[in-house]
Structures are given as structure tokens and as C-alpha cells.
Design an enzyme around this catalytic site. Structure first.
Site, PDB file in Angstrom:
ATOM      1  N   ASP A 237       0.857  -1.190   0.000  1.00  0.00           N
ATOM      2  CA  ASP A 237       0.000   0.000   0.000  1.00  0.00           C
ATOM      3  C   ASP A 237       0.893   1.239   0.000  1.00  0.00           C
ATOM      4  OD1 ASP A 237      -2.199  -1.607   0.042  1.00  0.00           O
ATOM      5  OD2 ASP A 237      -2.601  -1.372   2.190  1.00  0.00           O
ATOM      6  N   ASP A 239       0.584   4.045   1.485  1.00  0.00           N
ATOM      7  CA  ASP A 239       0.619   4.854   2.708  1.00  0.00           C
ATOM      8  C   ASP A 239       1.382   4.192   3.846  1.00  0.00           C
ATOM      9  OD1 ASP A 239      -1.152   2.817   3.171  1.00  0.00           O
ATOM     10  OD2 ASP A 239      -2.851   4.082   3.719  1.00  0.00           O
ATOM     11  N   TRP A 299     -13.473  -1.809  -0.193  1.00  0.00           N
ATOM     12  CA  TRP A 299     -12.470  -2.026   0.848  1.00  0.00           C
ATOM     13  C   TRP A 299     -12.704  -3.322   1.612  1.00  0.00           C
ATOM     14  CZ3 TRP A 299     -12.690  -2.671   6.083  1.00  0.00           C
ATOM     15  CH2 TRP A 299     -11.472  -2.571   6.775  1.00  0.00           C
ATOM     16  N   GLU A 302      -9.915  -8.933   0.698  1.00  0.00           N
ATOM     17  CA  GLU A 302      -9.006  -9.613  -0.227  1.00  0.00           C
ATOM     18  C   GLU A 302      -7.772 -10.158   0.483  1.00  0.00           C
ATOM     19  OE1 GLU A 302      -7.293  -5.566   0.033  1.00  0.00           O
ATOM     20  OE2 GLU A 302      -9.325  -6.344  -0.144  1.00  0.00           O
ATOM     21  N   ASP A 303      -7.295  -9.476   1.525  1.00  0.00           N
ATOM     22  CA  ASP A 303      -6.124  -9.966   2.254  1.00  0.00           C
ATOM     23  C   ASP A 303      -6.418 -11.295   2.951  1.00  0.00           C
ATOM     24  OD1 ASP A 303      -4.504  -7.804   1.546  1.00  0.00           O
ATOM     25  OD2 ASP A 303      -5.319  -6.583   3.152  1.00  0.00           O
ATOM     26  N   MET A 329       1.891   4.634   9.172  1.00  0.00           N
ATOM     27  CA  MET A 329       0.889   4.889   8.135  1.00  0.00           C
ATOM     28  C   MET A 329       0.661   6.390   8.005  1.00  0.00           C
ATOM     29  SD  MET A 329      -3.103   3.637   7.905  1.00  0.00           S
ATOM     30  CE  MET A 329      -2.741   2.046   7.195  1.00  0.00           C
ATOM     31  N   HIS A 332      -5.049   9.436   6.595  1.00  0.00           N
ATOM     32  CA  HIS A 332      -5.873   9.949   5.496  1.00  0.00           C
ATOM     33  C   HIS A 332      -7.310   9.529   5.710  1.00  0.00           C
ATOM     34  CE1 HIS A 332      -6.220   5.913   3.635  1.00  0.00           C
ATOM     35  NE2 HIS A 332      -4.998   5.743   4.105  1.00  0.00           N
ATOM     36  N   ARG A 334     -10.971   7.953   4.307  1.00  0.00           N
ATOM     37  CA  ARG A 334     -11.344   6.842   3.438  1.00  0.00           C
ATOM     38  C   ARG A 334     -11.566   7.366   2.012  1.00  0.00           C
ATOM     39  NH1 ARG A 334     -13.833   2.192   4.609  1.00  0.00           N
ATOM     40  NH2 ARG A 334     -12.192   2.095   6.167  1.00  0.00           N
TER      41      ARG A 334
END
Length: 393
Positions: A237, A239, A299, A302-303, A329, A332, A334
Site C-alpha cells: 500500500d 501509505d 475495501w 481480499e487480504d 501509516m 488519510h 477513506r
């Protein structure tokens, strides 16, 4: 009579004696409290100094070793005094900088020693890093700090033979601010790790629902089209920044989960099956699980599906030590069109039935543009949109 009088005098002396004793005890108690407060302050100061030294000692040790090496021989490819900077290179590994009076050496190609394999744990690593996002960042600064990185965000160690060739894939949309910080920190880290790498930003075209896993499948295929020698793929990712460069970005005998402790989780693994943030699989491992699922729109989920695929194919997830696998991180909000996927829990339960038909083997997308930037390769793709949800009757 005398005894009675003395006894009366003794009783009459008790109240002032008791008051004196009370004052004495109070004084002793206050003295002890003051000593305890002073002791706590001293302990607090010692703890702060230990933490301060723990962060900076490794930097000082690295620089002292670096200077000691330079007093005995010239090494043009070692790092400069700042972790995020590089020293200028003068030519092939081990070569000295040219002098005006030096004559060309026609036998150089004959006498040059072959490069040795890069160390498993490179000697130039710093250890814990200070990561902050308050300083302004620009692509011009990132490019200035990384002059040895080639067009498209590619790099190969000049002084040793890398053990793997790594493609780093980042699913992306509207995160230019985060990307600058990611490149600022990761390029120097990867160079110190002696990694041969290329950085690929997989940018989802349009404003339809985001699909992280499908973008990573695209990145796998497009990176291999760009260079078929990639044998390791790291999925990150944009971030998340590692806080320790001993967290080596390479592939292992088992699929690797790098982001063990994020600051948003209190530097702890949120649950045993967590595989989010930053992960790595070799080419053979990725193909064995049929890549990532394509049907997780929005969101989440998937992980966990990927973790299930790994387990169902007889593999185990490996992780670095929790003290090394720490990440910061960039905070931020969403993202728009990346709302939580309400179907994710049902899909996770059906991984065993869907993983053979849903993955890299069923991937469909349209390549919009490939653009080679100084610090990365941008791959813009159209991946479609989620199927319409059936109305509940």
C-alpha cells in the site's frame, strides 16, 4: 504523694509529646515523598536517554564504520551521512575516482575482479529509522536524492550481484501526496538492502469502485512483460513506510507478510491471519495460489482471501520479528468509491471453491497507458466495474 504527683506530670506531658511526634512523622513522610519524586524524575530521564540512544546509536555506529572503511580505501558506492542520500559513483565497483593526471588503463577489463553475490544481511543497513510526514516533499527532491535510480524507478547494485530481482507493485488512485513520501523513504532503504528492483504504480483508470487485488494481478503480468527476469513480487500500500531497514524486501521460502506491526494497530498484529499492508510472494508462489481474487470490489476482504489461498495450498506465512516489522501509516480519510465491501465476509468463507476459477487465470483488463517516470513506472489500466447486486426479495 510524690509518685502521684510525678504520675500526674507524666500524663500532663503527653499532648505536647504527641504533637512533637506527629510533626516528626510528618517531616519524615514528606522527606520520603520528595525522595520518591526525585527518584521518579531520575528514572524518567534515564528511560528517555536510553530510548534516544537506542534510536541514534545504530546511526552513529554505521557512520563510524563507514568512515573507518574510507580511511583505508576508497569505496565510491557507500551511503552518505544521511540515510536518504547517495554518494556519487565514479564507475565500476571498486574503481577509484579519476584524477586529471591519470592515464587510461587499457588492461582494466582484463584485471577487473568479478562481482561477488550481495550479502544476505548487507553491512550498510542503518536499523531503526525516524519516519515523519510533516516536512514538505516533492518529486524533484526525491529525484535529487536518488541519482543512481534509472528511468522507470529501476535500480541494480553496482558493487555486488543481487540474489533476487524484485518488482514492487502499488495499487493506486489519487494518492500523489502519499506517493512522494513513499518514494522518498523506500528508494534509499531498497538501495541499502542491495536489492535489484523496479517500482510499478498500478493506477486504476476512472472513478468506479476500487479493486486493490485486481490491480495487483495486473501489476504482476505487466511487470513480467516489462522484465521477465523478475522472480519476486512485493505488494505494498502506498501509505505504509517501514520503520526499520532490516525488514528486507525480498522473497522467502514461504509467502512473506512484512507489515507485522502498524502504528494504527499499536504495533501489534491485529489477528493471526492478517496479511494486509505489505506482502511478498515469489513468482512460483503467486502462480500456485492463482494470484489474487478479482471479485473483491471496495475495501476489505481480499487480504484474508489471499491468506486462505496460501493455507489451502499447503504454505505458511512467514514474518519478520515484531520489533523489525514496524510501519508508520500516513493518515488519510477513506477514499471515495472505496467503501467497505458488504459481501467480503461471504466471499472469504468460499475461498476454497472460488480460488481456482477466480484469479490470475481469469484476469481481464484494458491497458490504457504505460509511462516511465524518473522514480517509478506508471501503469494505468481499466479494470471494469463490480457486477450489479441482486435486490433482496
Amino acid at each position: 504523694m510524690h509518685r502521684a504527683r510525678d504520675r500526674d506530670r507524666g500524663w500532663s506531658c503527653l499532648p505536647p509529646c504527641a504533637q512533637k511526634m506527629t510533626r516528626l512523622l510528618l517531616g519524615v513522610t514528606l522527606e520520603r515523598i520528595c525522595k520518591a519524586v526525585l527518584l521518579l524524575c531520575l528514572l524518567h530521564f534515564v528511560i528517555i536517554m536510553i530510548l534516544y540512544f537506542d534510536v541514534y546509536a545504530q546511526h552513529l555506529d554505521f557512520f563510524s564504520r563507514f568512515n573507518a572503511r574510507n580511511t583505508s580505501r576508497v569505496h565510491p558506492f557507500s551511503n552518505s551521512s544521511r540515510p536518504n542520500s547517495t554518494a556519487p559513483s565514479y564507475g565500476p565497483a571498486g574503481a577509484e575516482p579519476p584524477s586529471p593526471s591519470a592515464k587510461p588503463n587499457t588492461n582494466r577489463s582484463v584485471t577487473e575482479k568479478p562481482l561477488q553475490p550481495c550479502q544476505e544481511m548487507p553491512s550498510g543497513l542503518v536499523g531503526r529509522l525516524l519516519i515523519e510526514f510533516s516536512s514538505p516533499m516533492s518529486m524533484e527532491r526525491v529525484q535529487r536524492e536518488n541519482p543512481d535510480v534509472s528511468l522507470g524507478g529501476k535500480y541494480t547494485p553496482p558493487d555486488c550481484l543481487p540474489r533476487q530481482k524484485v518488482a514492487i507493485l502499488i495499487p493506486f488512485r489519487h494518492r500523489e501526496h502519499h506517493l512522494k513520501y513513499w518514494l522518498h523513504y523506500l528508494h534509499p532503504i531498497l538501495r541499502r538492502q542491495k536489492v535489484a528492483y523496479g517500482i510499478y504504480i498500478i493506477n486504476q483508470y476512472g472513478e468506479d469502485t476500487f479493486n486493490r487485488a485486481k490491480l495487483l494481478n495486473v501489476g504482476f503480468l505487466e511487470a513480467l512483460k516489462d522484465d521477465e527476469e523478475y522472480d519476486c513480487f512485493i505488494f505494498s500500500d502506498v501509505d505504509l513506510i517501514p520503520m526499520d531497514d532490516r525488514n528486507l524486501y525480498r522473497c522467502y521460502e514461504q509467502p512473506r507478510h512484512f507489515a507485522v506491526g502498524m502504528d494504527k494497530f499499536g504495533f501489534r498484529l491485529p489477528y493471526a491471519g492478517y496479511f494486509g499492508g505489505v506482502s511478498g510472494l515469489s513468482k512460483s508462489q503467486f502462480l500456485k495460489i492463482n494470484g489474487f481474487p478479482n471479485e473483491y470490489w471496495g475495501w476489505g476482504g481480499e487480504d484474508d482471501d489471499i491468506f486462505n489461498r496460501i493455507s489451502l495450498n499447503g504454505m505458511k506465512v512467514s514474518r519478520p520479528d515484531i520489533r523489525i516489522g514496524r510501519y508508520r501509516m500516513i493518515k488519510h480519510e477513506r477514499d471515495k468509491h472505496n467503501e467497505p465491501n458488504p459481501q467480503r465476509f461471504t466471499k472469504i468463507q468460499n475461498t476454497k471453491m472460488t480460488m481456482k476459477r477466480d484469479g490470475i487465470s481469469s484476469l481481464q483488463y484494458r491497458l490504457v497507458e504505460v509511462s516511465r517516470q524518473p522514480m517509478y513506472t506508471n501503469i494505468t489500466v481499466e479494470i471494469g466495474r463490480p457486477p450489479p447486486r441482486l435486490a433482496r426479495g
